[in-house]
Design an enzyme around this catalytic site. Structure first.
Site, PDB file in Angstrom:
ATOM      1  N   GLU A  13      -8.626   4.513   2.833  1.00 44.95           N
ATOM      2  CA  GLU A  13      -8.542   5.385   4.014  1.00 44.95           C
ATOM      3  C   GLU A  13      -8.472   6.827   3.526  1.00 44.95           C
ATOM      4  O   GLU A  13      -7.547   7.186   2.787  1.00 44.95           O
ATOM      5  CB  GLU A  13      -7.320   5.064   4.881  1.00 44.95           C
ATOM      6  CG  GLU A  13      -7.473   3.773   5.650  1.00 44.95           C
ATOM      7  CD  GLU A  13      -6.359   3.503   6.649  1.00 44.95           C
ATOM      8  OE1 GLU A  13      -5.769   4.476   7.174  1.00 44.95           O
ATOM      9  OE2 GLU A  13      -6.079   2.314   6.889  1.00 44.95           O
ATOM     10  N   GLU A  19     -11.884   0.255  12.729  1.00 46.89           N
ATOM     11  CA  GLU A  19     -10.647  -0.342  13.242  1.00 46.89           C
ATOM     12  C   GLU A  19     -10.754  -0.521  14.753  1.00 46.89           C
ATOM     13  O   GLU A  19     -11.500   0.203  15.426  1.00 46.89           O
ATOM     14  CB  GLU A  19      -9.466   0.588  12.908  1.00 46.89           C
ATOM     15  CG  GLU A  19      -8.130   0.061  13.397  1.00 46.89           C
ATOM     16  CD  GLU A  19      -6.925   0.793  12.796  1.00 46.89           C
ATOM     17  OE1 GLU A  19      -7.113   1.846  12.157  1.00 46.89           O
ATOM     18  OE2 GLU A  19      -5.799   0.292  12.980  1.00 46.89           O
ATOM     19  N   ASN A  71      -1.863  -3.978   5.121  1.00 49.67           N
ATOM     20  CA  ASN A  71      -2.271  -2.574   5.205  1.00 49.67           C
ATOM     21  C   ASN A  71      -1.023  -1.711   5.358  1.00 49.67           C
ATOM     22  O   ASN A  71      -0.145  -2.036   6.164  1.00 49.67           O
ATOM     23  CB  ASN A  71      -3.173  -2.361   6.438  1.00 49.67           C
ATOM     24  CG  ASN A  71      -3.398  -0.885   6.733  1.00 49.67           C
ATOM     25  OD1 ASN A  71      -4.119  -0.205   6.018  1.00 49.67           O
ATOM     26  ND2 ASN A  71      -2.745  -0.374   7.783  1.00 49.67           N
ATOM     27  N   GLU A  72      -0.956  -0.649   4.606  1.00 50.54           N
ATOM     28  CA  GLU A  72       0.189   0.269   4.681  1.00 50.54           C
ATOM     29  C   GLU A  72       1.494  -0.516   4.854  1.00 50.54           C
ATOM     30  O   GLU A  72       2.252  -0.308   5.816  1.00 50.54           O
ATOM     31  CB  GLU A  72      -0.014   1.310   5.803  1.00 50.54           C
ATOM     32  CG  GLU A  72      -1.225   2.189   5.536  1.00 50.54           C
ATOM     33  CD  GLU A  72      -1.316   3.461   6.366  1.00 50.54           C
ATOM     34  OE1 GLU A  72      -0.547   3.628   7.325  1.00 50.54           O
ATOM     35  OE2 GLU A  72      -2.178   4.316   6.030  1.00 50.54           O
ATOM     36  N   GLN A 126     -12.954   7.326  10.316  1.00 47.50           N
ATOM     37  CA  GLN A 126     -13.535   6.013  10.500  1.00 47.50           C
ATOM     38  C   GLN A 126     -14.998   6.170  10.911  1.00 47.50           C
ATOM     39  O   GLN A 126     -15.436   7.284  11.197  1.00 47.50           O
ATOM     40  CB  GLN A 126     -12.756   5.245  11.533  1.00 47.50           C
ATOM     41  CG  GLN A 126     -11.299   5.015  11.133  1.00 47.50           C
ATOM     42  CD  GLN A 126     -10.571   3.991  11.989  1.00 47.50           C
ATOM     43  OE1 GLN A 126     -11.144   3.347  12.859  1.00 47.50           O
ATOM     44  NE2 GLN A 126      -9.259   3.860  11.737  1.00 47.50           N
ATOM     45  N   TYR A 173      -4.972  11.254   3.494  1.00 56.83           N
ATOM     46  CA  TYR A 173      -5.695  12.003   4.521  1.00 56.83           C
ATOM     47  C   TYR A 173      -5.589  13.504   4.257  1.00 56.83           C
ATOM     48  O   TYR A 173      -4.653  13.962   3.592  1.00 56.83           O
ATOM     49  CB  TYR A 173      -5.121  11.697   5.909  1.00 56.83           C
ATOM     50  CG  TYR A 173      -5.566  10.345   6.451  1.00 56.83           C
ATOM     51  CD1 TYR A 173      -6.800  10.215   7.080  1.00 56.83           C
ATOM     52  CD2 TYR A 173      -4.780   9.206   6.320  1.00 56.83           C
ATOM     53  CE1 TYR A 173      -7.229   8.997   7.578  1.00 56.83           C
ATOM     54  CE2 TYR A 173      -5.203   7.972   6.808  1.00 56.83           C
ATOM     55  CZ  TYR A 173      -6.430   7.881   7.437  1.00 56.83           C
ATOM     56  OH  TYR A 173      -6.860   6.671   7.913  1.00 56.83           O
TER      57      TYR A 173
HETATM   58  O1  AHR Z   1      -7.005   5.337  10.357  1.00 52.17           O
HETATM   59  C1  AHR Z   1      -5.981   5.412  11.289  1.00 52.17           C
HETATM   60  C2  AHR Z   1      -4.675   4.821  10.777  1.00 52.17           C
HETATM   61  O2  AHR Z   1      -4.209   5.565   9.695  1.00 52.17           O
HETATM   62  C3  AHR Z   1      -4.756   3.427  10.228  1.00 52.17           C
HETATM   63  O3  AHR Z   1      -4.670   2.459  11.219  1.00 52.17           O
HETATM   64  C4  AHR Z   1      -3.562   3.352   9.333  1.00 52.17           C
HETATM   65  O4  AHR Z   1      -3.738   2.453   8.267  1.00 52.17           O
HETATM   66  C5  AHR Z   1      -3.381   4.780   8.873  1.00 52.17           C
HETATM   67  O5  AHR Z   1      -2.073   5.195   9.000  1.00 52.17           O
END
Ligand code: AHR
Length: 520
Positions: free
Chosen positions: A324, A50, A197-198, A373, A266
């Site tokens: 992600e 990103e 995205n999201e 990432q 996450y």
């Molecule tokens: O990976 C960092 C961020 O986490 C991304 O930009 C977003 O999609 C997520 O909330």
């Protein structure tokens, strides 16, 4: 039974008692034959780049004057390291950034490209010198599939449709003529397209119902050009265990309008987005345990979304893409909080090994994933500091696990011993297995217990093998990590703790380790 046999049996029992006394019971594992048609998609091993902190600018794309090997401004030591772990796809330009990105600002002569503020990540002023052509050149150097995220949040349908035409058509339209003028005569043939995205958050704060209507509108104008392969249209999916988002997408969007549906999950050491998330390297055993416990939630989350998808898509046509995932800690002290720069310890490696085992074991539905990432951001596989570069413990796990890519999935059966801290416990052992095109069997084993070695006795159904070899990632302490001065504190080593005993495989799996075995 003769006396000598009884004596031998007694001796074996004695030695078992002795060994179980030290290390607990022996885990009985069975590697099953599985379905020869079911593969672990290589795309589970995807990465994410990103416009965030120093991932693109200062990571992949560096100053002309920086004294490192470069192709143009693409940093080649980073490319070479990633080529070694076979990156199957690379997601770009975001993340949250994608829904602020206007692709036309990043094509044409660099000096004429407008600058932009990266409003999501530190309000950084970017010069757009890294745009579509540069990203696709990076992908070609990496030998990877590009995965583009279209701007749905602040863009237009026309803008996305034009990007597709610019990249994928070969007819003499003004956009194709422009691409050729910008140096690329042939179509780029980009087939992976995320539509937003999201969208429940930074991508527009939409409700699931509203997003599915928006998705269908965008998908209608996402055109497959004859000069390129058909598009793989990807629905922006749920946040963690949000079942309603997945249910609404699966109910409202016809199956033939989506190739994949995403999920973001996450691992937060504290388990909470508010307040401190915890340090990447300065943690005790309780925090280590919590992080692993939180990481293991991926199993329940994937199972939940897969079950919903199964209701609407019995034939499992739609891929679940965890595009992600990874550990998200506090940033390194003294660094920009908007840049999400964090160190990476043995704990991260155990999270990576565990998560990849979970994905492998769900490969009937999980057919893609992207670690967040690739460079200098979150659970990165590579960190850079000017001309210096290091490989993180997580990198080494991707190195070990690359043998699973596109191999036949072999299901495993076993009951894990517990790893307990206080009154809480998690399974100490997780694993997955596959058979490659040449018939070699690979078993990836993770022991989360930082104190106890695990003994395994493994039977393999329908596999004949003669030799076992292995590699291991471990270190003295759970929070050991690599620095620019000491880049090899956590590194791979060969593993001699696996032996053939009769038809069975006997393994002594050290504490806090990731091991890859190869049976031939
Ligand atoms: O990976 C960092 C961020 O986490 C991304 O930009 C977003 O999609 C997520 O909330």
């Amino acid at each position: 039974m003769t006396f000598s046999k009884r004596l031998a049996a007694f001796a074996t029992t004695l030695s078992l008692v002795a060994s179980t006394g030290a290390a607990g019971q022996t885990v009985q594992m069975v590697v099953q034959a599985g379905d020869p048609k079911l593969q672990i998609s290589k795309h589970i091993y995807g990465h994410f780049a990103e416009h965030l902190g120093r991932c693109i600018y200062g990571g992949f794309w560096v100053d002309e004057k920086l004294d490192v090997p470069k192709q143009g401004r693409i940093r080649m030591d980073v490319v070479e390291a990633l080529r070694k772990i076979k990156v199957p796809n690379l997601r770009w330009p975001g993340g949250c950034f994608a829904d602020t990105y206007h692709w036309r600002d990043g094509v044409g002569p660099t000096a004429q490209r407008p600058k932009m503020l990266n409003m999501w990540w530190g309000n950084n002023l970017e010069d757009n010198s890294f745009g579509t052509h540069e990203f696709l050149e990076l992908c070609s150097l990496l030998g990877t599939e590009p995965y583009l995220a279209a701007n749905v949040g602040s863009g237009t349908v026309q803008e996305m449709a034009s990007w597709m035409e610019y990249l994928n058509s070969n007819d003499d339209t003004p956009l194709v003529l422009e691409r050729r003028k910008n140096g690329h005569s042939e179509p780029y043939k980009v087939s992976w397209w995320g539509i937003g995205n999201e969208s429940w958050g930074c991508g527009g704060n939409m409700t699931a119902q509203y997003y599915t209507d928006v998705y269908k509108r965008y998908a209608t104008f996402a055109h497959s050009y004859p000069a390129s392969p058909p598009l793989k249209k990807i629905v922006s999916g749920a946040n963690g265990d949000d079942a309603n988002w997945t249910e609404t997408c699966m109910k409202n969007i016809p199956l033939n309008q989506m190739w994949g549906l995403t999920l973001h999950q996450y691992t937060l050491p504290t388990g909470s987005w508010s307040g401190s998330k915890g340090s990447a390297t300065n943690f005790d055993e309780a925090q280590y345990f919590n992080t692993l416990k939180n990481c293991l939630k991926m199993e329940a989350v994937v199972t939940k979304h897969a079950a919903i998808m199964n209701k609407y898509d019995k034939d499992k046509k739609v891929a679940l893409l965890v595009d992600e995932w990874g550990v998200w800690t506090d940033v390194e002290p003294g660094t920009n909080p908007g840049f999400l720069y964090q160190q990476n310890s043995l704990r991260d490696a155990l999270v990576a090994g565990t998560t990849l085992n979970i994905f492998n074991n769900h490969c009937d539905r999980v057919r893609g994933a992207n670690l967040a990432q690739a460079v200098n951001v979150l659970q990165a596989v590579i960190l850079t500091d000017k001309e210096k570069m290091l490989l993180t413990p997580t990198y080494h796990v991707f190195d070990l696990y690359q043998v699973h890519q596109d191999s036949q999935y072999l299901p495993l059966q076993f009951t894990s011993p517990d790893y307990a801290v206080g009154s809480d416990k998690i399974p100490a052992l997780n694993a997955s297995a596959s058979k490659d095109a040449k018939g070699a069997v690979h078993i990836s084993l993770v022991n989360l217990d930082p104190h106890k070695m695990l003994k395994l006795e493994t039977a393999l159904a329908g596999v004949s093998w003669k030799n076992v070899t292995g590699r291991i990632l471990t270190s003295g302490k759970i929070n050991d990590y690599n620095t620019f001065d000491k880049p090899n504190t956590v590194k791979l080593a060969s593993f001699a703790g696996a032996k053939k005993r009769g038809d069975k495989l006997a393994v002594e799996l050290p504490p806090k380790s990731v091991v890859m075995l190869e049976l031939k």
